[in-house]
Scaffold this active site. Sequence first.
Site, PDB file in Angstrom:
ATOM      1  N   SER A   1       0.826  -1.205   0.000  1.00 52.99           N
ATOM      2  CA  SER A   1       0.000   0.000   0.000  1.00 52.99           C
ATOM      3  C   SER A   1       0.857   1.250   0.000  1.00 52.99           C
ATOM      4  CB  SER A   1      -0.900   0.015   1.241  1.00 52.99           C
ATOM      5  OG  SER A   1      -1.563   1.257   1.383  1.00 52.99           O
TER       6      SER A   1
ATOM      7  N   TYR B   1      -2.660  -0.195  10.274  1.00 50.56           N
ATOM      8  CA  TYR B   1      -2.702  -0.639   8.879  1.00 50.56           C
ATOM      9  C   TYR B   1      -1.399  -0.256   8.161  1.00 50.56           C
ATOM     10  CZ  TYR B   1      -4.567  -1.199   4.099  1.00 50.56           C
ATOM     11  OH  TYR B   1      -4.783  -1.581   2.794  1.00 50.56           O
TER      12      TYR B   1
END
Length: 368
Positions: free
Chosen positions: A261, A274
């Site tokens: 990501s 995250y």
Amino acid sequence: MATRKSRKPADDAKPAAKRKPKTKAGAKNAAATSRDAGAPTSRGDSARKRKADATVARQQRIQDRIEAKPAAKSAAKKKVVQAGARKQPARVPAQHLDKPGDEGDLQLSPRFLAPDYTGSGKLEGMTAVITGGDSGIGRAVAVLYAREGANVAILYLDEHEDADRTREAVEGEGGEALLICGDVRDPAFCNAAVDEVVAAFGGIDVLVNNAAFQQHAERLEDISDEHLQETLQTNIAGYFHMARAALPHMARGGSIINCGSVTGLFGSPKLLDYSATKGAIHAFTKALASNLLPRGIRVNAVAPGPVWTPLNPADKPAKDVAEFGKDSAMGRPAQPEELSPAFVFLAAPVMSSYVNGIVLPVMGGPTG
């Protein structure tokens, strides 16, 4: 990510005062003071002083011109960029979903079919396993893998209707699909799922680790132990479990592709856990790539920017979902079909046999 704004002068900032020329008396007094302070008096020193005085005056003129300009306006609204084969949606609806998020419930269906992509047998006869393959990026990857000739095992949590639609899409491309429901946090499930795939297809050529859990939190103190463990065990431990289970059934020429990501590269202030797991995925990718190189198995990662999938509407309030992707480099979120060709590239030995250990950013710009 935050939009950069032009700096404005403080509201109480005063205009620069006009500088008054010195009188003869003032000049004499200043000269006397300079001499008393040990200022240079030789002809050469005087020349240097004149140059220094000229530089000061020039710099002050530049300063005065800038400070005299009106205050800068707020940054213009970011223009939406379209750079693909077909125009993609610029805005997404204000909608919130209950976790884990069903793609079939979205008011704006994510685009996953990539109709302008033509397959050419790059994965002919191969078997791919995709976690989180029922929707979003996973679904789009499954479709293109099937279009390139692969059979696809789709692992998912409990989104049965989404998984059925992905199976239909894979079969529509001429591939065979196997649906397996379960939780990648559980090593026993990962082992059993791999055994089921091997029994059905004879082996594994490509593993795509894509399953993820994401939940925004305003402060670190708001992340409970349960929340933290859900993120860690799904996003990084799940990747370990699946790779460990699959590797005994993978041969030279196989590949593992992890979904990282933009948050793993630059962080995200309200996605602390995250972001940490995505950074760990990037490091895991590089370490495992080195570890498996002697076995001829490549390991790479894709680092997406904002992508329209059920993950975000199941994470944010509806009003925030409506803003999703506006601050990105292209002024909009990506559609899953804009990511899936990167996964084909990394999976196909004919395209990427010398590509190993990379984190491929697909973010719309250098910083997403």
